[in-house]
Design a protein around this motif. Structure first.
Motif, PDB file in Angstrom:
ATOM      1  N   SER A  66       0.357  -1.469   0.002  1.00 39.39           N
ATOM      2  CA  SER A  66      -0.154  -0.027   0.091  1.00 39.39           C
ATOM      3  C   SER A  66       0.513   1.007   0.032  1.00 39.39           C
ATOM      4  O   SER A  66       0.203   2.168  -0.110  1.00 39.39           O
ATOM      5  N   TRP A  67       2.306   1.351   0.608  1.00 39.19           N
ATOM      6  CA  TRP A  67       3.214   2.448   0.555  1.00 39.19           C
ATOM      7  C   TRP A  67       3.377   2.426  -1.502  1.00 39.19           C
ATOM      8  O   TRP A  67       4.486   2.024  -1.061  1.00 39.19           O
ATOM      9  N   THR A  68       2.964   3.258  -2.010  1.00 35.59           N
ATOM     10  CA  THR A  68       3.634   3.138  -3.236  1.00 35.59           C
ATOM     11  C   THR A  68       2.986   4.541  -3.168  1.00 35.59           C
ATOM     12  O   THR A  68       2.201   5.581  -2.729  1.00 35.59           O
ATOM     13  N   MET A  69       4.263   5.536  -4.277  1.00 34.88           N
ATOM     14  CA  MET A  69       3.863   6.809  -4.700  1.00 34.88           C
ATOM     15  C   MET A  69       4.230   7.546  -6.126  1.00 34.88           C
ATOM     16  O   MET A  69       4.871   6.537  -5.890  1.00 34.88           O
ATOM     17  N   VAL A  70       2.991   8.532  -7.034  1.00 34.88           N
ATOM     18  CA  VAL A  70       3.864   8.704  -7.878  1.00 34.88           C
ATOM     19  C   VAL A  70       4.976   9.604  -8.169  1.00 34.88           C
ATOM     20  O   VAL A  70       4.901  10.529  -6.891  1.00 34.88           O
ATOM     21  N   MET A  71       5.786   9.368  -8.737  1.00 37.31           N
ATOM     22  CA  MET A  71       6.944  10.680  -8.180  1.00 37.31           C
ATOM     23  C   MET A  71       7.227  11.651  -9.916  1.00 37.31           C
ATOM     24  O   MET A  71       7.956  12.481  -9.627  1.00 37.31           O
ATOM     25  N   LYS A  97       7.176   7.067 -13.262  1.00 39.91           N
ATOM     26  CA  LYS A  97       8.792   7.076 -12.276  1.00 39.91           C
ATOM     27  C   LYS A  97       7.553   6.962 -10.803  1.00 39.91           C
ATOM     28  O   LYS A  97       6.734   7.832 -10.566  1.00 39.91           O
ATOM     29  N   ALA A 128       8.293   5.223  -6.346  1.00 37.78           N
ATOM     30  CA  ALA A 128       8.266   5.123  -4.821  1.00 37.78           C
ATOM     31  C   ALA A 128       7.783   3.798  -4.613  1.00 37.78           C
ATOM     32  O   ALA A 128       5.865   3.709  -4.454  1.00 37.78           O
ATOM     33  N   ILE A 129       8.424   3.219  -3.603  1.00 36.83           N
ATOM     34  CA  ILE A 129       7.577   2.063  -3.071  1.00 36.83           C
ATOM     35  C   ILE A 129       8.778   1.927  -1.852  1.00 36.83           C
ATOM     36  O   ILE A 129       9.940   2.273  -1.744  1.00 36.83           O
ATOM     37  N   THR A 130       8.299   1.880  -0.554  1.00 34.36           N
ATOM     38  CA  THR A 130       8.809   1.442   0.783  1.00 34.36           C
ATOM     39  C   THR A 130       8.383  -0.069   0.904  1.00 34.36           C
ATOM     40  O   THR A 130       7.839  -0.686   1.446  1.00 34.36           O
ATOM     41  N   VAL A 176      17.134   3.929  -2.073  1.00 36.11           N
ATOM     42  CA  VAL A 176      17.764   4.952  -1.831  1.00 36.11           C
ATOM     43  C   VAL A 176      17.417   3.757   0.095  1.00 36.11           C
ATOM     44  O   VAL A 176      15.930   3.846   0.863  1.00 36.11           O
ATOM     45  N   ILE A 218      13.298   3.317  -0.057  1.00 29.00           N
ATOM     46  CA  ILE A 218      12.620   3.806  -0.825  1.00 29.00           C
ATOM     47  C   ILE A 218      13.318   2.939  -1.943  1.00 29.00           C
ATOM     48  O   ILE A 218      14.461   2.974  -2.145  1.00 29.00           O
ATOM     49  N   VAL A 248      12.680   2.883  -6.316  1.00 25.39           N
ATOM     50  CA  VAL A 248      12.328   3.675  -6.867  1.00 25.39           C
ATOM     51  C   VAL A 248      12.260   3.243  -8.347  1.00 25.39           C
ATOM     52  O   VAL A 248      13.316   2.572  -9.342  1.00 25.39           O
ATOM     53  N   GLU A 253      -2.153   6.690   4.571  1.00 25.63           N
ATOM     54  CA  GLU A 253      -2.839   5.030   3.529  1.00 25.63           C
ATOM     55  C   GLU A 253      -3.752   4.835   2.230  1.00 25.63           C
ATOM     56  O   GLU A 253      -3.418   4.550   1.223  1.00 25.63           O
ATOM     57  N   TRP A 292       0.862  13.197  -4.325  1.00 22.07           N
ATOM     58  CA  TRP A 292       2.343  12.131  -4.012  1.00 22.07           C
ATOM     59  C   TRP A 292       2.808  12.474  -2.582  1.00 22.07           C
ATOM     60  O   TRP A 292       3.653  12.468  -2.129  1.00 22.07           O
ATOM     61  N   THR A 293       2.210  11.497  -1.761  1.00 22.80           N
ATOM     62  CA  THR A 293       2.623  11.208  -1.221  1.00 22.80           C
ATOM     63  C   THR A 293       2.714   9.454  -0.698  1.00 22.80           C
ATOM     64  O   THR A 293       1.785   9.217  -1.708  1.00 22.80           O
ATOM     65  N   MET A 294       3.097   9.113   0.027  1.00 24.98           N
ATOM     66  CA  MET A 294       3.517   7.941   0.809  1.00 24.98           C
ATOM     67  C   MET A 294       4.121   7.631   2.088  1.00 24.98           C
ATOM     68  O   MET A 294       3.749   7.903   2.309  1.00 24.98           O
ATOM     69  N   VAL A 295       2.849   6.552   2.593  1.00 27.91           N
ATOM     70  CA  VAL A 295       3.496   6.107   4.285  1.00 27.91           C
ATOM     71  C   VAL A 295       4.750   5.471   4.137  1.00 27.91           C
ATOM     72  O   VAL A 295       4.892   4.892   2.965  1.00 27.91           O
ATOM     73  N   THR A 331       6.952  14.183  -2.247  1.00 31.31           N
ATOM     74  CA  THR A 331       7.662  14.461  -4.007  1.00 31.31           C
ATOM     75  C   THR A 331       6.806  15.749  -3.979  1.00 31.31           C
ATOM     76  O   THR A 331       5.449  16.166  -4.150  1.00 31.31           O
ATOM     77  N   HIS A 386      16.367  12.847  -5.556  1.00 26.82           N
ATOM     78  CA  HIS A 386      14.459  12.666  -6.760  1.00 26.82           C
ATOM     79  C   HIS A 386      13.661  13.527  -5.569  1.00 26.82           C
ATOM     80  O   HIS A 386      12.488  12.430  -5.897  1.00 26.82           O
TER      81      HIS A 386
END
Lengths: 180, 180
Positions: free
Chosen positions: A35-40, A45, A47-49, A126, A131, A133, B14, B36-39, B49, B129
């Motif tokens: 669930s920990w995703t983000m558009v960059m 591009k 990000a996932i944690t 990272v 993170i 990317v 989340e 563009w946020t991420m937990v 971002t 990033h």
């Protein structure tokens, strides 16, 4: 599954649905729920944690490839099941009755039952923040599917299902990237 | 607004709603719309971002503080409006009829009209990033509010409104963090 223009791939992640991430470690396929995703960027591009606490991370780090698959609400129990067992002792494709489909550019499999799939390459890790990317290299949508509603994890064991869609294209026209 | 336990603050981010981020540069308040946020952790730690292309970034970098406010569907036109003008020439609180409320730990203001607010400190900026890593230091929810549905940006000018909520607490009990 139909090919989706890469310039539209970010619109699959931007609303924040729970996703499935597949990897292939050279021997076997695996899936994790994330669930920990983000558009960059619109390139696209993402990000996932994730980190060493996830079994999939080893394959992700080694192969620098994965597929982000977007499940829908009818798949919720599989999504939760995938997130609560480990690829260390479970073949998740078999256990959850999902069909791996070969991708075009990466060895991680697409998931046939999902609404959409995005083939991704790892462009950076990272370490300090766990993170990863990713850059999308191919994307697909199953346009024949009736159920299109995705789910959003709240993080407390509940999930919010997509409701209605509101259109603000006119108001936002100055901000929309090309190709969406 | 009632205080929310910090251990629950990540459940506001989340699900992936569009958020408003406020800053105070020493002279004036500003707001930006962000999807563009991420937990990143339950501590709670979040990533956003953003970069020099956003006017708010200067204040964020200088003060290392912000507030993440969660708007609801009835505020969508304000959310889009805030995202399509700049704090360089606009006092967005005045223009959009929003009320700044002093926070407890940071100088960036809470937004009274929002469903929830999270006071955050910048703990790192990953320049390569354009990722800003935030730590929540206080959180609030307006429990008296009737409209609780948030919105999820698709990125093409459309927005998905929260639908129904499904409960999978039992299935997920092994994975839920303490305090949620």
């Amino acid at each position: 599954m139909r090919s989706l223009k890469l310039s539209k791939a970010f619109t699959l992640i931007e609303p924040g649905p729970v996703v499935l991430v597949t990897t292939h470690d050279g021997k076997q396929n695996n899936i994790m729920t994330l669930s920990w995703t983000m558009v960059m960027d619109f390139t696209p591009k993402f990000a996932i944690t994730t980190g060493p606490w996830n079994y999939s991370f080893r394959a992700l780090k080694k192969t620098r490839e994965c597929v982000i698959a977007i499940p829908t609400v009818d798949m919720l129990d599989k999504v939760v099941g995938i997130g609560t067992c480990s690829g260390a002792d479970t073949d998740k494709f078999t256990r959850f009755g999902l069909t791996p489909v070969p991708g075009r550019a990466v060895k991680a499999p697409l998931i046939q039952e999902c609404l959409a799939n995005i083939e991704c390459r790892v462009i950076d890790i990272v370490k300090k923040h766990d993170i990863v990317v990713l850059e999308a290299v191919a994307a697909y949508v199953d346009t024949s599917r009736k159920e299109k509603r995705t789910v959003h994890a709240v993080g407390d064991g509940t999930f919010i299902v997509d409701g209605r869609t509101l259109d603000r294209r006119k108001l936002m026209s100055s901000k929309l990237p090309a190709g969406v």
